[in-house]
Design a protein around this motif. Structure first.
Motif, short mmCIF file in Angstrom:
data_model
loop_
_atom_site.label_atom_id
_atom_site.label_comp_id
_atom_site.label_asym_id
_atom_site.label_seq_id
_atom_site.Cartn_x
_atom_site.Cartn_y
_atom_site.Cartn_z
N GLN A 1 -9.54 -72.58 -47.77
CA GLN A 1 -9.73 -71.15 -47.98
C GLN A 1 -8.76 -70.69 -49.06
N SER A 2 -9.31 -70.39 -50.25
CA SER A 2 -8.50 -69.96 -51.40
C SER A 2 -7.41 -70.97 -51.73
N GLY A 3 -7.77 -72.25 -51.65
CA GLY A 3 -6.85 -73.30 -52.04
C GLY A 3 -5.86 -73.71 -50.97
N LYS A 4 -5.96 -73.12 -49.77
CA LYS A 4 -5.07 -73.46 -48.67
C LYS A 4 -5.87 -74.01 -47.49
N LEU A 5 -5.26 -74.90 -46.72
CA LEU A 5 -5.95 -75.52 -45.59
C LEU A 5 -5.85 -74.63 -44.36
N LYS A 6 -7.00 -74.45 -43.70
CA LYS A 6 -7.03 -73.79 -42.41
C LYS A 6 -7.52 -74.79 -41.38
N VAL A 7 -6.73 -74.98 -40.32
CA VAL A 7 -7.06 -75.93 -39.26
C VAL A 7 -7.26 -75.16 -37.96
N THR A 8 -8.40 -75.35 -37.31
CA THR A 8 -8.68 -74.66 -36.06
C THR A 8 -9.33 -75.61 -35.07
N LYS A 9 -9.10 -75.34 -33.80
CA LYS A 9 -9.79 -76.09 -32.75
C LYS A 9 -11.26 -75.68 -32.73
N THR A 10 -12.14 -76.62 -32.44
CA THR A 10 -13.56 -76.34 -32.33
C THR A 10 -14.10 -76.98 -31.06
N LYS A 11 -15.24 -76.53 -30.60
CA LYS A 11 -15.74 -76.99 -29.31
C LYS A 11 -16.24 -78.43 -29.34
N GLN A 12 -16.90 -78.82 -30.41
CA GLN A 12 -17.43 -80.18 -30.45
C GLN A 12 -17.55 -80.64 -31.90
N ALA A 13 -17.50 -81.94 -32.07
CA ALA A 13 -17.67 -82.55 -33.39
C ALA A 13 -18.48 -83.82 -33.23
N GLY A 14 -19.29 -84.12 -34.24
CA GLY A 14 -20.21 -85.24 -34.11
C GLY A 14 -19.62 -86.60 -34.44
N HIS A 15 -18.42 -86.61 -35.02
CA HIS A 15 -17.84 -87.89 -35.45
C HIS A 15 -16.37 -87.95 -35.04
N GLN A 16 -15.89 -89.16 -34.81
CA GLN A 16 -14.50 -89.38 -34.43
C GLN A 16 -13.69 -89.90 -35.62
N LEU A 17 -12.44 -89.45 -35.71
CA LEU A 17 -11.52 -89.89 -36.75
C LEU A 17 -10.18 -90.16 -36.11
N THR A 18 -9.62 -91.34 -36.32
CA THR A 18 -8.31 -91.64 -35.76
C THR A 18 -7.23 -90.90 -36.56
N ILE A 19 -6.06 -90.77 -35.96
CA ILE A 19 -4.95 -90.10 -36.65
C ILE A 19 -4.52 -90.89 -37.88
N GLN A 20 -4.74 -92.22 -37.87
CA GLN A 20 -4.43 -93.02 -39.06
C GLN A 20 -5.31 -92.59 -40.23
N GLY A 21 -6.59 -92.35 -39.95
CA GLY A 21 -7.51 -91.93 -41.00
C GLY A 21 -7.16 -90.55 -41.52
N LEU A 22 -6.85 -89.63 -40.61
CA LEU A 22 -6.46 -88.29 -41.05
C LEU A 22 -5.20 -88.36 -41.91
N SER A 23 -4.25 -89.18 -41.50
CA SER A 23 -2.99 -89.32 -42.27
C SER A 23 -3.26 -89.87 -43.66
#
Length: 372
Positions: A307-329
């Motif tokens: 959002q305008s060049g800045k990251l917004k992180v929010t909890k959401t109810k469901q997601a279709g794919h899994q990502l490990t913390i290693q991948g996010l890092s």
């Protein structure tokens, strides 16, 4: 654990050095009954993550007594240490691994290490005839450490991944023997060269080792190389340790640069996903379920959007794919493309989602700088 023995290092100077950060750095020990069997430490640091300075925990001094190894003590200790460092407000963590796979299990992803370039010093001789706009000043580190630390702070402001401790140990005259060459251009600091000379084969066969090569402009880069060229009659070997984004083979003709790696390559991880809010990102959005058993506060479904060049992180109810913390890092640090994640067991995604991930977190080359 990582030094030659016997004998064990003398306890008194070791304790005196640690006392400088007592109450500031987290030191943990694992006990079996009354017997200490393992230890680990983490120091509060700051780090540049995509142009934003964040709080980061640097993990070091991880060791287990040989009699008590292979019992999971270090893993338990580090899990507790990460929890404590998160409680102290750190959103990220980095370390230099004794074994990469062990730390990958703890959620860390590989980051690029330093480059070691061995060059032909005589190829730099034409630079001795050039003129430069920058001015250079030479000091001994132990006499004026502030000149070094001032440049490191400037480097951190401009370089993704660069980290430094919030509180530095006092200079060690027995081990930190180096020259610090600083540059000024148009009245402003413009870089730093840190080097030492050592002779094993006589006065005309010195080995010149550059441990830090941080020019901020082209003029200073070639002025630093010209300074190295001034040692043509003394140095028979020249080694320059470089950030991974440098390309020394393009600097000058006939340097015969032989490239290798220098020391261990670091690893990094996101310690607290909510602390990612506000870092600089590109355009795009995606939602994933994060898997992070070591730091369970990160687990669940999250939405990441620019959002305008800045990251917004929010909890959401469901997601279709899994990502490990290693991948996010790896995404945040920019060290690996999401198309590679499935080969590491970090998650598999459709091409459109991979493009969204890459758009939000464009590839970058992090450089940690600090050794610990």
């Amino acid at each position: 654990a990582f030094m030659s023995s016997p004998p064990i290092a003398d306890e008194q100077p070791f304790a005196e050095r640690l006392s400088h950060v007592e109450g500031y750095t987290n030191f943990l020990a694992f006990y079996e009954g009354d017997t200490p069997t393992a230890c680990a430490a983490a120091g509060p640091m700051t780090q540049n993550i995509r142009g934003t300075i964040v709080d980061m925990a640097g993990v070091f001094m991880v060791a287990t007594h040989p009699q008590h190894r292979r019992k999971g003590h270090s893993f338990q200790l580090l899990t507790e240490l990460l929890s404590q460092m998160r409680e102290r407000g750190n959103g990220f963590s980095c370390l230099y691994p004794f074994r990469e796979f062990f730390y990958e299990r703890l959620g860390y992803a590989n980051l690029p290490g330093m480059i070691k370039a061995e060059i032909n010093i005589r190829a730099l001789q034409p630079l001795l005839k050039q003129t430069y706009q920058s001015t250079l000043e030479l000091v001994e580190f132990i006499q004026q450490p502030d000149a070094y630390y001032k440049c490191v702070r400037l480097l951190q402001q401009r370089t993704h991944g660069t980290a430094t401790f919030k509180k530095q140990y006092p200079p060690d005259p027995d081990h930190q023997k180096a020259w610090v060459l600083t540059s000024q251009l148009n009245g402003q600091p413009d870089g730093m060269l840190v080097y030492s000379r050592k002779s094993d084969h006589g006065p005309t066969r010195l080995k010149l080792t550059v441990s830090r090569f941080y020019p901020f402009s082209a003029d200073t880069r070639y002025h630093f190389l010209e300074w190295i060229a001034r040692h043509i009659d003394q140095a028979s070997e020249v080694t320059i340790n470089l950030p991974p984004y440098e390309q020394p083979t393009t600097w000058f003709s006939d340097m015969q640069a032989s490239l290798g790696t220098q020391g261990l390559s670091p690893m990094g991880r996101v310690l607290d996903i909510e602390k990612m809010n506000g870092i600089n990102v590109g355009e795009g959005a995606f939602s994933v379920e994060i898997l992070d058993p070591t730091c369970p506060w990160n687990e669940g479904s999250w939405k990441f959007e620019g959002q305008s060049g800045k990251l917004k992180v929010t909890k959401t109810k469901q997601a279709g794919h899994q990502l490990t913390i290693q991948g996010l890092s790896a995404l945040v640090y920019g060290s690996l493309a999401p198309g590679s994640f499935r080969f590491r067991g970090w998650g598999a995604f459709p091409e459109s989602m991979e493009k969204s991930m890459q758009s939000l977190f464009p590839p970058d080359t992090p450089y940690l700088h600090e050794f610990f």
